[in-house]
Design a protein around this motif. Structure first.
Motif, PDB file in Angstrom:
ATOM      1  N   PHE A   3      45.324  50.065  26.212  1.00  0.00           N
ATOM      2  CA  PHE A   3      44.756  50.287  27.534  1.00  0.00           C
ATOM      3  C   PHE A   3      44.049  51.625  27.679  1.00  0.00           C
ATOM      4  N   GLY A   4      44.073  52.443  26.653  1.00  0.00           N
ATOM      5  CA  GLY A   4      43.434  53.744  26.725  1.00  0.00           C
ATOM      6  C   GLY A   4      44.090  54.669  27.723  1.00  0.00           C
ATOM      7  N   ILE A   5      45.377  54.588  27.809  1.00  0.00           N
ATOM      8  CA  ILE A   5      46.158  55.386  28.776  1.00  0.00           C
ATOM      9  C   ILE A   5      46.476  56.731  28.154  1.00  0.00           C
TER      10      ILE A   5
ATOM     11  N   VAL B 242      60.432  42.649  30.296  1.00  0.00           N
ATOM     12  CA  VAL B 242      59.709  41.400  30.561  1.00  0.00           C
ATOM     13  C   VAL B 242      58.540  41.651  31.514  1.00  0.00           C
ATOM     14  N   ASP B 243      58.736  42.500  32.494  1.00  0.00           N
ATOM     15  CA  ASP B 243      57.650  42.861  33.408  1.00  0.00           C
ATOM     16  C   ASP B 243      56.468  43.446  32.635  1.00  0.00           C
ATOM     17  N   LEU B 244      56.757  44.394  31.758  1.00  0.00           N
ATOM     18  CA  LEU B 244      55.697  44.983  30.939  1.00  0.00           C
ATOM     19  C   LEU B 244      55.085  43.942  30.008  1.00  0.00           C
ATOM     20  N   ALA B 245      55.924  43.128  29.400  1.00  0.00           N
ATOM     21  CA  ALA B 245      55.448  42.111  28.459  1.00  0.00           C
ATOM     22  C   ALA B 245      54.485  41.133  29.117  1.00  0.00           C
ATOM     23  N   ILE B 246      54.771  40.752  30.340  1.00  0.00           N
ATOM     24  CA  ILE B 246      53.889  39.836  31.068  1.00  0.00           C
ATOM     25  C   ILE B 246      52.553  40.508  31.366  1.00  0.00           C
ATOM     26  N   LYS B 247      52.603  41.765  31.770  1.00  0.00           N
ATOM     27  CA  LYS B 247      51.370  42.476  32.115  1.00  0.00           C
ATOM     28  C   LYS B 247      50.462  42.701  30.908  1.00  0.00           C
ATOM     29  N   VAL B 248      51.048  42.959  29.742  1.00  0.00           N
ATOM     30  CA  VAL B 248      50.231  43.243  28.561  1.00  0.00           C
ATOM     31  C   VAL B 248      50.125  42.052  27.619  1.00  0.00           C
ATOM     32  N   ARG B 249      50.763  40.936  28.001  1.00  0.00           N
ATOM     33  CA  ARG B 249      50.656  39.679  27.243  1.00  0.00           C
ATOM     34  C   ARG B 249      51.194  39.767  25.820  1.00  0.00           C
ATOM     35  N   TRP B 250      52.439  40.227  25.678  1.00  0.00           N
ATOM     36  CA  TRP B 250      53.066  40.248  24.361  1.00  0.00           C
ATOM     37  C   TRP B 250      53.424  38.837  23.940  1.00  0.00           C
ATOM     38  N   PRO B 251      53.370  38.557  22.640  1.00  0.00           N
ATOM     39  CA  PRO B 251      53.850  37.260  22.159  1.00  0.00           C
ATOM     40  C   PRO B 251      55.383  37.196  22.263  1.00  0.00           C
ATOM     41  N   ALA B 252      55.929  35.997  22.196  1.00  0.00           N
ATOM     42  CA  ALA B 252      57.369  35.792  22.385  1.00  0.00           C
ATOM     43  C   ALA B 252      58.212  36.599  21.404  1.00  0.00           C
ATOM     44  N   GLY B 253      57.803  36.678  20.152  1.00  0.00           N
ATOM     45  CA  GLY B 253      58.565  37.420  19.157  1.00  0.00           C
ATOM     46  C   GLY B 253      58.692  38.896  19.489  1.00  0.00           C
ATOM     47  N   LYS B 254      57.631  39.467  20.002  1.00  0.00           N
ATOM     48  CA  LYS B 254      57.655  40.887  20.381  1.00  0.00           C
ATOM     49  C   LYS B 254      58.564  41.104  21.588  1.00  0.00           C
ATOM     50  N   ILE B 255      58.564  40.154  22.499  1.00  0.00           N
ATOM     51  CA  ILE B 255      59.445  40.249  23.672  1.00  0.00           C
ATOM     52  C   ILE B 255      60.905  40.196  23.240  1.00  0.00           C
ATOM     53  N   VAL B 256      61.231  39.261  22.371  1.00  0.00           N
ATOM     54  CA  VAL B 256      62.612  39.116  21.899  1.00  0.00           C
ATOM     55  C   VAL B 256      63.056  40.369  21.145  1.00  0.00           C
TER      56      VAL B 256
ATOM     57  N   SER C  23      48.741  49.138  37.088  1.00  0.00           N
ATOM     58  CA  SER C  23      49.989  48.371  37.072  1.00  0.00           C
ATOM     59  C   SER C  23      50.652  48.436  35.697  1.00  0.00           C
ATOM     60  N   VAL C  24      49.849  48.485  34.638  1.00  0.00           N
ATOM     61  CA  VAL C  24      50.408  48.615  33.291  1.00  0.00           C
ATOM     62  C   VAL C  24      51.035  49.995  33.119  1.00  0.00           C
ATOM     63  N   THR C  25      50.369  51.026  33.630  1.00  0.00           N
ATOM     64  CA  THR C  25      50.906  52.385  33.525  1.00  0.00           C
ATOM     65  C   THR C  25      52.254  52.491  34.216  1.00  0.00           C
ATOM     66  N   SER C  26      52.374  51.945  35.415  1.00  0.00           N
ATOM     67  CA  SER C  26      53.651  52.025  36.130  1.00  0.00           C
ATOM     68  C   SER C  26      54.717  51.154  35.458  1.00  0.00           C
ATOM     69  N   ALA C  27      54.348  49.993  34.951  1.00  0.00           N
ATOM     70  CA  ALA C  27      55.300  49.140  34.239  1.00  0.00           C
ATOM     71  C   ALA C  27      55.763  49.813  32.948  1.00  0.00           C
ATOM     72  N   LEU C  28      54.835  50.479  32.270  1.00  0.00           N
ATOM     73  CA  LEU C  28      55.184  51.193  31.041  1.00  0.00           C
ATOM     74  C   LEU C  28      56.156  52.332  31.342  1.00  0.00           C
ATOM     75  N   LEU C  29      55.920  53.069  32.401  1.00  0.00           N
ATOM     76  CA  LEU C  29      56.820  54.154  32.767  1.00  0.00           C
ATOM     77  C   LEU C  29      58.220  53.622  33.075  1.00  0.00           C
ATOM     78  N   ARG C  30      58.301  52.555  33.851  1.00  0.00           N
ATOM     79  CA  ARG C  30      59.604  51.963  34.166  1.00  0.00           C
ATOM     80  C   ARG C  30      60.317  51.495  32.900  1.00  0.00           C
TER      81      ARG C  30
ATOM     82  N   LYS D 253      53.219  53.476  22.219  1.00  0.00           N
ATOM     83  CA  LYS D 253      52.037  53.784  21.416  1.00  0.00           C
ATOM     84  C   LYS D 253      51.052  52.612  21.444  1.00  0.00           C
ATOM     85  N   GLU D 254      51.566  51.395  21.276  1.00  0.00           N
ATOM     86  CA  GLU D 254      50.713  50.192  21.294  1.00  0.00           C
ATOM     87  C   GLU D 254      50.020  50.011  22.639  1.00  0.00           C
ATOM     88  N   VAL D 255      50.801  50.113  23.710  1.00  0.00           N
ATOM     89  CA  VAL D 255      50.239  49.873  25.046  1.00  0.00           C
ATOM     90  C   VAL D 255      49.241  50.957  25.410  1.00  0.00           C
ATOM     91  N   LYS D 256      49.566  52.208  25.103  1.00  0.00           N
ATOM     92  CA  LYS D 256      48.627  53.292  25.400  1.00  0.00           C
ATOM     93  C   LYS D 256      47.327  53.117  24.634  1.00  0.00           C
TER      94      LYS D 256
END
Length: 114
Positions: free
Chosen positions: A112-114, A71-85, A15-22, A106-109
């Motif tokens: 998650f080792g993607i 926001v979809d990606l941020a929720i899945k990977v649990r970013w803090p509010a500042g990173k989302i903004v 789900s993170v991989t597909s959210a990251l692609l989107r 780069k961070e998400v990969k």
């Protein structure tokens, strides 16, 4: 609470991989439409040419979808509010969406080792 316990993602890798692609696709599309918007505004206010009147509307809608994907990606990977903004604002400053997309990917990969 420690940094690792608050930022531990609960989503599956798929789900993170597909959210990251989107997110990546929308970041690039938003960045390109933003550059087109800059060109449209330059033509309109610099040269009094109204050839690209549709660009602001399209960019607005593309940016809206970009926000949803970010926001979809941020929720899945649990970013803090500042990173989302900061990620959300990246779609409003020319060339920044490309840079931030590269950072977030780069961070998400790595996370998650993607």
């Amino acid at each position: 609470m420690s940094e690792t316990s608050t930022s531990k993602p609960t989503a599956s890798t798929a789900s993170v991989t597909s959210a990251l692609l989107r997110y990546r696709v929308l970041a690039w599309i938003t960045g390109l439409w933003l550059l087109l918007l800059v060109a449209e505004l330059t033509l309109k206010y610099g040269f009094d040419v109204d050839a690209l009147d549709f660009v602001p509307i399209v960019h607005g809608w593309v940016y809206f979808v970009y926000l949803i994907m970010a926001v979809d990606l941020a929720i899945k990977v649990r970013w803090p509010a500042g990173k989302i903004v900061w990620t959300a604002l990246a779609g409003t400053i020319p060339f920044l969406s490309f840079f931030v997309e590269h950072q977030r990917t780069k961070e998400v990969k790595q996370q998650f080792g993607i």
